[in-house]
Design a protein around this motif. Structure first.
Motif, PDB file in Angstrom:
ATOM      1  N   ILE A 153      48.141  35.324  38.496  1.00  0.00           N
ATOM      2  CA  ILE A 153      48.521  35.799  39.904  1.00  0.00           C
ATOM      3  C   ILE A 153      47.330  36.352  40.638  1.00  0.00           C
ATOM      4  CG2 ILE A 153      50.299  36.925  41.076  1.00  0.00           C
ATOM      5  CD1 ILE A 153      50.670  36.511  37.570  1.00  0.00           C
ATOM      6  N   TRP A 155      46.178  37.393  43.602  1.00  0.00           N
ATOM      7  CA  TRP A 155      46.754  37.733  44.861  1.00  0.00           C
ATOM      8  C   TRP A 155      45.796  38.573  45.635  1.00  0.00           C
ATOM      9  CZ3 TRP A 155      52.473  37.503  45.191  1.00  0.00           C
ATOM     10  CH2 TRP A 155      53.070  36.230  44.803  1.00  0.00           C
ATOM     11  N   GLN A 182      54.086  42.371  42.162  1.00  0.00           N
ATOM     12  CA  GLN A 182      53.411  41.046  42.583  1.00  0.00           C
ATOM     13  C   GLN A 182      53.692  39.898  41.479  1.00  0.00           C
ATOM     14  OE1 GLN A 182      51.519  43.606  43.834  1.00  0.00           O
ATOM     15  NE2 GLN A 182      52.501  43.566  45.641  1.00  0.00           N
ATOM     16  N   GLY A 240      43.346  35.318  48.214  1.00  0.00           N
ATOM     17  CA  GLY A 240      44.494  35.209  47.584  1.00  0.00           C
ATOM     18  C   GLY A 240      44.740  33.842  47.170  1.00  0.00           C
ATOM     19  N   PRO A 242      47.150  30.639  45.206  1.00  0.00           N
ATOM     20  CA  PRO A 242      48.606  30.460  44.701  1.00  0.00           C
ATOM     21  C   PRO A 242      48.874  30.785  43.414  1.00  0.00           C
ATOM     22  CG  PRO A 242      47.691  28.489  45.726  1.00  0.00           C
ATOM     23  CD  PRO A 242      46.433  29.476  45.611  1.00  0.00           C
ATOM     24  N   ALA A 243      49.976  31.564  43.003  1.00  0.00           N
ATOM     25  CA  ALA A 243      50.288  31.901  41.527  1.00  0.00           C
ATOM     26  C   ALA A 243      50.159  30.718  40.751  1.00  0.00           C
ATOM     27  CB  ALA A 243      51.551  32.636  41.489  1.00  0.00           C
ATOM     28  N   GLU A 257      52.024  25.357  40.652  1.00  0.00           N
ATOM     29  CA  GLU A 257      51.181  26.369  41.470  1.00  0.00           C
ATOM     30  C   GLU A 257      52.068  26.424  43.024  1.00  0.00           C
ATOM     31  OE1 GLU A 257      47.037  26.030  42.666  1.00  0.00           O
ATOM     32  OE2 GLU A 257      46.626  25.038  41.019  1.00  0.00           O
ATOM     33  N   LYS A 283      55.371  31.324  47.859  1.00  0.00           N
ATOM     34  CA  LYS A 283      54.018  31.503  48.804  1.00  0.00           C
ATOM     35  C   LYS A 283      54.004  32.830  49.131  1.00  0.00           C
ATOM     36  CE  LYS A 283      53.755  26.527  50.292  1.00  0.00           C
ATOM     37  NZ  LYS A 283      53.953  25.557  51.210  1.00  0.00           N
ATOM     38  N   ALA A 285      50.698  34.578  48.462  1.00  0.00           N
ATOM     39  CA  ALA A 285      49.180  35.126  47.824  1.00  0.00           C
ATOM     40  C   ALA A 285      48.659  36.026  48.629  1.00  0.00           C
ATOM     41  CB  ALA A 285      48.559  33.870  47.471  1.00  0.00           C
ATOM     42  N   SER A 286      48.628  36.205  49.970  1.00  0.00           N
ATOM     43  CA  SER A 286      47.994  37.224  50.764  1.00  0.00           C
ATOM     44  C   SER A 286      48.765  37.977  51.545  1.00  0.00           C
ATOM     45  CB  SER A 286      46.833  36.602  51.379  1.00  0.00           C
ATOM     46  OG  SER A 286      47.324  35.479  52.550  1.00  0.00           O
TER      47      SER A 286
END
Length: 345
Positions: A153, A155, A182, A240, A242-243, A257, A283, A285-286
């Motif tokens: 993760i 991010w 997160q 950031g 994607p996890a 992802e 979604k 990430a940022s």
């Protein structure tokens, strides 16, 4: 129950919007009222959605047209509200994490059981089509014996994010940083797919942000199956990414992802159609405001069925507790420098 199921939302921060959208988009669900200790937020949410609003959540607990309380307060402020709501006979939908300690989580679970009300924990990434399909493939043994199972993760959150509320970035009220707030979504997916973790060893640091809690953490895992793995989590990786979850077995490897399968190399098995385009659930990430609403809507839909007597919550209290226990074990290892075994004692 012939009428719509009534929901009351307590805590009118960012995440409340996802809960409210889920309620408004679910047939058979009705938003009855909202509450927040900050009058301006309560008023704004109430007037926007044309429902009653208040600064005292006890007003919602007294209403006969509210069947479910959605707990959207800060992480460390959930126990009193959850216990009082259960004692008032209200079912509960609690945003992740259920609590920031196992003692608090267990009290909430026990109170709901004693009062005979249902408890649902929000882990909406489980509702993603690709996530469900990957878990099914693992359970069916399509990847063979799993040897590695990792989560990343990476991010980004700006300093302004932590300064937007006094509770953010604190151990007392947020319960942790990049991992607890997160990363816990992806931690939950990983343990949901792989099963129990037997031991963890971790290191953490606060490298970029001016906060008490960690903004970067790495843990190695030993699963009950004998497989090994790594969890990496940060809110300091600009812009950031994607996890990601990556599962490697002796018959195949797959990577997920943001609820899209990005790698699928499995002996004798084509990439399943329903593991394709993914959804919006993963979604953020940022920006915490960029999650899709699909997952919350799916869980709210299930809660309507639960209240009407059709089923029990899929992610109930004990299920929601699992990711919290794993996160707390990782923190304990990072603080002490020792390997920590699970379950925690």
């Amino acid at each position: 129950m012939g009428r719509d199921v009534g929901f009351g939302v307590v805590g009118c921060g960012v995440v409340a919007g996802y809960h409210i959208n889920g309620i408004l988009e679910t047939p058979g669900a009705r938003l009855a009222a909202v509450s927040d200790v900050v009058e301006g937020r309560a008023r704004e949410f109430g007037e926007r959605h044309r429902v009653a609003w208040t600064t005292d959540y006890h007003d919602l607990l007294k209403r006969e047209d509210i069947d479910v309380i959605n707990v959207c307060t800060p992480n460390g402020m959930r126990l009193p509200l959850a216990e009082e709501a259960a004692q008032a006979g209200k079912h509960l939908v609690i945003e992740k994490p259920i609590a920031i300690s196992l003692k608090e989580a267990d009290r909430i679970i026990a109170t709901c059981a004693r009062m005979g009300v249902h408890l649902m924990c929000i882990f909406q990434l489980r509702c993603g089509r690709a996530a469900m399909a990957l878990r099914k493939a693992i359970q069916e043994g399509r990847l063979g014996r799993i040897v590695l199972a990792d989560a990343a993760i990476k991010w980004f959150r700006p300093q302004a994010y932590y300064e937007s509320a006094a509770w953010r970035g604190t151990w007392a009220q947020e319960g942790g940083g990049a991992l607890m707030t997160q990363g816990i979504h992806t931690v939950d997916l990983l343990q949901w797919m792989m099963g129990p973790v037997r031991a963890v060893s971790a290191r953490m640091a606060t490298l970029v942000h001016r906060i008490e809690v960690e903004d970067t953490i790495v843990a190695t895992l030993t699963y009950a199956t004998g497989a090994l793995g790594v969890i990496e989590a940060t809110t300091a990786a600009h812009p950031g990414l994607p996890a990601k979850i990556e599962i490697c077995g002796d018959r195949g490897t797959a990577a997920l992802e943001a609820d899209q399968i990005t790698t699928w190399q499995v002996e004798g098995m084509e990439r399943p159609v329903d593991m394709g385009g993914g959804s919006e659930v993963g979604k953020a990430a940022s920006d915490s405001k960029t999650f899709g609403a699909e997952g919350h809507r799916a869980q709210i839909t299930e809660m309507v069925e639960v209240v009407r007597g059709g089923k029990r919550p899929t992610v109930d209290g004990p299920e929601g507790r699992k990711a919290v226990e794993l996160v707390l074990a990782i923190y304990e290892s990072a603080r002490t420098g020792r390997t920590v075994e699970l379950p925690l004692k």
